[in-house]
Motif scaffolding. Structure first.
Motif, PDB file in Angstrom:
ATOM      1  N   ASP A   1     -38.421  79.180 100.951  1.00  0.00           N
ATOM      2  CA  ASP A   1     -38.213  80.216  99.588  1.00  0.00           C
ATOM      3  C   ASP A   1     -37.281  79.473  98.517  1.00  0.00           C
ATOM      4  O   ASP A   1     -36.137  79.205  98.977  1.00  0.00           O
ATOM      5  N   LEU A   2     -37.872  79.132  97.520  1.00  0.00           N
ATOM      6  CA  LEU A   2     -37.189  78.487  96.493  1.00  0.00           C
ATOM      7  C   LEU A   2     -36.068  79.145  95.881  1.00  0.00           C
ATOM      8  O   LEU A   2     -35.320  78.664  95.180  1.00  0.00           O
ATOM      9  N   LEU A   3     -36.062  80.453  96.124  1.00  0.00           N
ATOM     10  CA  LEU A   3     -34.996  81.549  95.291  1.00  0.00           C
ATOM     11  C   LEU A   3     -34.018  81.763  96.083  1.00  0.00           C
ATOM     12  O   LEU A   3     -33.074  82.615  95.843  1.00  0.00           O
ATOM     13  N   SER A   4     -34.038  81.103  97.671  1.00  0.00           N
ATOM     14  CA  SER A   4     -32.981  81.697  98.225  1.00  0.00           C
ATOM     15  C   SER A   4     -31.786  80.399  98.254  1.00  0.00           C
ATOM     16  O   SER A   4     -32.205  79.331  98.027  1.00  0.00           O
ATOM     17  N   LYS A   5     -30.670  80.920  98.440  1.00  0.00           N
ATOM     18  CA  LYS A   5     -29.268  80.006  98.352  1.00  0.00           C
ATOM     19  C   LYS A   5     -29.730  78.839  99.499  1.00  0.00           C
ATOM     20  O   LYS A   5     -29.346  77.840  99.348  1.00  0.00           O
ATOM     21  N   ASN A   6     -30.324  79.254 100.345  1.00  0.00           N
ATOM     22  CA  ASN A   6     -30.084  78.227 101.586  1.00  0.00           C
ATOM     23  C   ASN A   6     -31.875  77.706 101.970  1.00  0.00           C
ATOM     24  O   ASN A   6     -32.268  77.707 103.083  1.00  0.00           O
ATOM     25  N   SER A   7     -32.325  77.431 100.922  1.00  0.00           N
ATOM     26  CA  SER A   7     -33.736  77.323 100.853  1.00  0.00           C
ATOM     27  C   SER A   7     -34.324  76.159 101.936  1.00  0.00           C
ATOM     28  O   SER A   7     -35.350  76.384 102.531  1.00  0.00           O
ATOM     29  N   ALA A   8     -33.556  75.231 101.804  1.00  0.00           N
ATOM     30  CA  ALA A   8     -33.968  73.937 102.629  1.00  0.00           C
ATOM     31  C   ALA A   8     -34.041  74.348 104.139  1.00  0.00           C
ATOM     32  O   ALA A   8     -34.806  73.944 105.053  1.00  0.00           O
ATOM     33  N   ASN A   9     -33.164  75.370 104.740  1.00  0.00           N
ATOM     34  CA  ASN A   9     -32.798  75.689 105.978  1.00  0.00           C
ATOM     35  C   ASN A   9     -33.700  76.995 106.296  1.00  0.00           C
ATOM     36  O   ASN A   9     -33.362  77.360 107.612  1.00  0.00           O
TER      37      ASN A   9
ATOM     38  N   TYR B   1     -49.311  87.184 103.674  1.00  0.00           N
ATOM     39  CA  TYR B   1     -48.192  87.091 102.856  1.00  0.00           C
ATOM     40  C   TYR B   1     -46.903  86.343 103.531  1.00  0.00           C
ATOM     41  O   TYR B   1     -47.107  86.059 104.826  1.00  0.00           O
ATOM     42  N   VAL B   2     -46.071  86.015 102.836  1.00  0.00           N
ATOM     43  CA  VAL B   2     -44.941  85.308 103.324  1.00  0.00           C
ATOM     44  C   VAL B   2     -43.554  86.291 103.729  1.00  0.00           C
ATOM     45  O   VAL B   2     -43.216  87.173 102.820  1.00  0.00           O
ATOM     46  N   LYS B   3     -43.285  86.476 104.838  1.00  0.00           N
ATOM     47  CA  LYS B   3     -42.443  87.403 105.251  1.00  0.00           C
ATOM     48  C   LYS B   3     -40.855  87.026 104.672  1.00  0.00           C
ATOM     49  O   LYS B   3     -40.497  85.885 104.887  1.00  0.00           O
ATOM     50  N   ASN B   4     -40.186  87.906 104.273  1.00  0.00           N
ATOM     51  CA  ASN B   4     -38.747  87.723 103.665  1.00  0.00           C
ATOM     52  C   ASN B   4     -38.808  87.016 102.527  1.00  0.00           C
ATOM     53  O   ASN B   4     -37.687  86.457 102.491  1.00  0.00           O
ATOM     54  N   LEU B   5     -39.954  86.752 101.799  1.00  0.00           N
ATOM     55  CA  LEU B   5     -39.932  85.866 100.671  1.00  0.00           C
ATOM     56  C   LEU B   5     -38.999  86.747  99.548  1.00  0.00           C
ATOM     57  O   LEU B   5     -39.347  87.916  99.169  1.00  0.00           O
ATOM     58  N   THR B   6     -38.046  86.216  98.849  1.00  0.00           N
ATOM     59  CA  THR B   6     -37.367  86.839  97.747  1.00  0.00           C
ATOM     60  C   THR B   6     -38.288  86.949  96.534  1.00  0.00           C
ATOM     61  O   THR B   6     -39.122  86.169  96.434  1.00  0.00           O
ATOM     62  N   SER B   7     -38.148  87.980  95.985  1.00  0.00           N
ATOM     63  CA  SER B   7     -38.831  88.324  94.724  1.00  0.00           C
ATOM     64  C   SER B   7     -38.053  89.203  93.694  1.00  0.00           C
ATOM     65  O   SER B   7     -37.217  89.983  94.366  1.00  0.00           O
ATOM     66  N   PHE B   8     -38.102  88.679  92.597  1.00  0.00           N
ATOM     67  CA  PHE B   8     -36.974  89.168  91.351  1.00  0.00           C
ATOM     68  C   PHE B   8     -37.601  90.202  90.550  1.00  0.00           C
ATOM     69  O   PHE B   8     -38.833  89.743  90.006  1.00  0.00           O
ATOM     70  N   VAL B   9     -37.349  91.322  90.372  1.00  0.00           N
ATOM     71  CA  VAL B   9     -37.807  92.305  89.298  1.00  0.00           C
ATOM     72  C   VAL B   9     -37.423  91.441  87.939  1.00  0.00           C
ATOM     73  O   VAL B   9     -36.247  91.350  87.801  1.00  0.00           O
ATOM     74  N   VAL B  10     -38.275  91.133  87.097  1.00  0.00           N
ATOM     75  CA  VAL B  10     -37.680  90.463  85.560  1.00  0.00           C
ATOM     76  C   VAL B  10     -38.175  91.377  84.562  1.00  0.00           C
ATOM     77  O   VAL B  10     -39.410  91.873  84.516  1.00  0.00           O
TER      78      VAL B  10
ATOM     79  N   GLY C   1     -33.664  93.609  86.723  1.00  0.00           N
ATOM     80  CA  GLY C   1     -32.543  92.714  86.887  1.00  0.00           C
ATOM     81  C   GLY C   1     -32.516  92.100  88.192  1.00  0.00           C
ATOM     82  O   GLY C   1     -33.492  91.519  88.657  1.00  0.00           O
ATOM     83  N   GLU C   2     -31.384  92.292  88.931  1.00  0.00           N
ATOM     84  CA  GLU C   2     -31.145  91.593  89.989  1.00  0.00           C
ATOM     85  C   GLU C   2     -31.547  92.274  91.295  1.00  0.00           C
ATOM     86  O   GLU C   2     -31.388  91.675  92.321  1.00  0.00           O
ATOM     87  N   ARG C   3     -32.646  93.064  91.183  1.00  0.00           N
ATOM     88  CA  ARG C   3     -33.183  93.907  92.461  1.00  0.00           C
ATOM     89  C   ARG C   3     -33.865  92.642  93.188  1.00  0.00           C
ATOM     90  O   ARG C   3     -35.095  92.511  92.755  1.00  0.00           O
ATOM     91  N   ALA C   4     -33.517  92.419  94.122  1.00  0.00           N
ATOM     92  CA  ALA C   4     -34.224  91.512  95.026  1.00  0.00           C
ATOM     93  C   ALA C   4     -34.944  92.455  96.221  1.00  0.00           C
ATOM     94  O   ALA C   4     -34.486  93.332  96.496  1.00  0.00           O
ATOM     95  N   ARG C   5     -36.076  91.571  96.424  1.00  0.00           N
ATOM     96  CA  ARG C   5     -36.713  92.533  97.644  1.00  0.00           C
ATOM     97  C   ARG C   5     -37.571  91.619  98.414  1.00  0.00           C
ATOM     98  O   ARG C   5     -38.130  90.527  97.970  1.00  0.00           O
ATOM     99  N   ALA C   6     -37.596  91.887  99.828  1.00  0.00           N
ATOM    100  CA  ALA C   6     -38.459  91.056 100.531  1.00  0.00           C
ATOM    101  C   ALA C   6     -39.863  91.358 100.455  1.00  0.00           C
ATOM    102  O   ALA C   6     -40.083  92.668 100.715  1.00  0.00           O
ATOM    103  N   GLU C   7     -40.687  90.626  99.815  1.00  0.00           N
ATOM    104  CA  GLU C   7     -41.951  91.093  99.859  1.00  0.00           C
ATOM    105  C   GLU C   7     -43.130  91.228 101.010  1.00  0.00           C
ATOM    106  O   GLU C   7     -42.889  90.369 101.649  1.00  0.00           O
TER     107      GLU C   7
END
Ligand SMILES: Nc1ncnc2c1ncn2[C@@H]1O[C@H](COP(=O)(O)OP(=O)(O)OP(=O)(O)O)[C@@H](O)[C@H]1O
Ligand SMILES: [Mg+2]
Length: 478
Positions: A164-172, A186-195, A470-476
């Motif tokens: 997940d390239l949008l997660s703080k800990n993407s490499a791990n 689909y990718v479980k727990n992938l971050t998505s941002f409302v923009v 804005g900042e509403r993140a959601r696991a897609e």
């Protein structure tokens, strides 16, 4: 500079359609020119043809010819390619179709240049930033009875792991692929941002880009060592009955895919980590090739989507419910003849893949629907809690503040609860001290109830205004 030829890939339809394939040839690089490399490629943009000569054969030998939907030569401007090749797909996504645009080709041929380009320069920005502008321009100029909700996610497949390239800990964080009947893979727990605008979605891209794995090889100073997919989900709700307020929701998903390039160790000089990456890159690209062949020759019913993460994630884009464009990137230099031929053959086969795109109407996982029911729930809750005026408070913070007053009935109820609790603890409620305690505790709880009400109403107001932006993140999907 090349101008638009007036060609454009066809607009939306619901019937089965083939994957569109365009080819883009980059210029000879400075290094190639100073090394005296020659071009083996001849491009006829009017006819959509490419002729390529094998430098090892005699000059008189005829060139190999290929024909594609559109071909672009070294001086094609980014905006021309966008308007002809990408823009029809983005329009379709705004109408509720799924769309995929992916770049394929040898390392160093311009895939990342085509997808991203130079984000800070209007002239050289690529498909992704142009798509951002397109989507939000379309939303701004849409009719009032349409409401949009746009979400973005960004992942990479690195060494066969999904990150997940949008997660703080993407490499791990290795993400899992899942499948369900309604949404497909689909990718479980992938971050998505409302923009809600271009600058927000650009921020999402910038955050993800910092996390993407890039390395230097002899063929490309900034070589992508992973496949990346930037996904924009566009939900649109349109009122279909003014009186009842009934609406329909359409959801289009746009995948913008920048693949890692195929490469030979002898040319890239890859060793250690770079070599390990290259092996995985080549493996997943050959899995992609096998899927394309299986889809096209049609003899076997089995399509080996499960052979790599890339092919599983692109399953719907290849033979499924998606409108797909493949940009095949090539370099013109003679020393890359074999790789260029292989890309052209690959692209030529992909032209025959048939997709079955359809408008996604009222899918179960539409977030707008969730918002609508959440708003209805909050309204009902407020009505219960604060009398009839509260339910209408959604649009007005002044009314919201008024409704946040806890009613006399509620205060009485709170007082009774505190009394009971105190009795339960053995307090003698006749003493002045315990009476003071009862009053103080009840007041504190009333204030807390008012604060909660205020928060609920603020939440309702924000969501009603579209909706928790804005900042509403959601696991897609998860
Ligand atoms: N059409 C073009 N015009 C000008 N420069 C280009 C063009 N295409 C590519 N380049 C330049 O060529 C170099 C390699 O391009 P890029 O990084 O996009 O390749 P790539 O296909 O993504 O490679 P990799 O598979 O290694 O990631 C970059 O310096 C890029 O700016
Ligand atoms: Mg790249």
């Amino acid at each position: 500079m090349a101008k638009g030829k007036g060609k454009k890939l066809p607009a939306s339809s619901n019937s089965p359609e083939c994957v569109k394939v365009v080819v883009r040839c980059r210029p000879l690089s400075k290094g190639e020119m100073s090394d005296g490399k020659k071009s083996t490629v001849n491009i006829d943009t009017k006819r959509g043809q490419i002729a390529i000569k094998n430098p090892k054969l005699d000059e008189k030998e005829p060139a190999k010819q290929f024909t594609f939907d559109i071909v672009y030569n070294w001086n094609t401007e980014q905006i021309t390619l966008y308007q002809e090749t990408a823009s029809p797909i983005v329009d379709s996504c705004l109408e509720g179709y799924n769309g995929t645009i992916f770049c394929y080709g040898q390392t160093g041929t311009g895939k990342t240049f085509t997808m991203e380009g130079d984000l800070s320069d209007d002239k050289t920005k690529g498909i992704i930033p142009n798509a951002f502008d397109h989507v939000f321009r379309a939303i701004e100029t849409s009719q009032d009875d349409k409401k949009f909700l746009v979400r973005a996610s960004f992942l990479e497949i690195y060494n066969e792991e999904v990150r997940d390239l949008l997660s703080k800990n993407s490499a791990n964080t290795k993400l899992e692929l899942k499948e369900n009947v309604d949404t497909g893979v689909y990718v479980k727990n992938l971050t998505s941002f409302v923009v809600k605008g271009v600058s927000e979605i650009r921020n999402v891209l910038a955050v993800g880009k910092k996390n993407r794995t890039v390395g230097t090889t002899l063929m490309n100073r900034d070589s992508s060592r992973s496949h990346s997919i930037f996904t924009i989900v566009i939900e649109c709700s349109e009122t279909v009955n003014q009186e009842s307020g009934d609406s329909k929701i359409r959801v289009g998903k746009l995948n913008l895919v920048d693949l890692a390039g195929s490469e030979r160790q002898s040319k890239t000089g890859a060793t250690g980590e770079r070599l390990k990456e290259a092996t995985k890159i080549n493996l997943s690209l050959s899995a992609l090739g096998n899927v394309i062949s299986a889809l096209v020759d049609g003899r076997s019913g089995h399509i080996p989507y499960r052979d790599s993460k890339l092919t599983r994630l692109l399953q719907d884009s290849l033979g499924g419910n998606t409108k797909t464009v493949m940009v095949a990137n090539i370099g013109p230099a003679d020393y890359n003849y074999d790789e260029t031929m292989s890309t052209l053959r690959y692209a030529n086969r992909a032209k025959n893949i048939k997709n079955k795109p359809r408008i996604n109407e009222d899918p179960k996982d539409a977030m707008l629907r969730e918002f609508q029911s959440e708003i209805a729930r909050l309204k009902a809750q407020l009505q219960n809690a604060a009398g009839s005026g509260a339910g209408e408070a959604a649009g007005s913070s002044a009314r919201a503040a008024a409704a946040a007053e806890v009613t006399e009935d509620d205060k009485e109820q709170i007082r009774r609860e505190v009394e009971e609790e105190m009795r339960g603890k053995g307090d003698n409620l006749l003493t002045p001290e315990s009476k003071r305690k009862l009053e103080a505790e009840s007041e504190e709880r009333c204030r807390e109830a008012a604060r909660n009400l205020m928060q609920e109403q603020e939440k309702l107001r924000r969501e009603a205004e579209y909706h928790g932006r804005g900042e509403r993140a959601r696991a897609e999907g998860g």
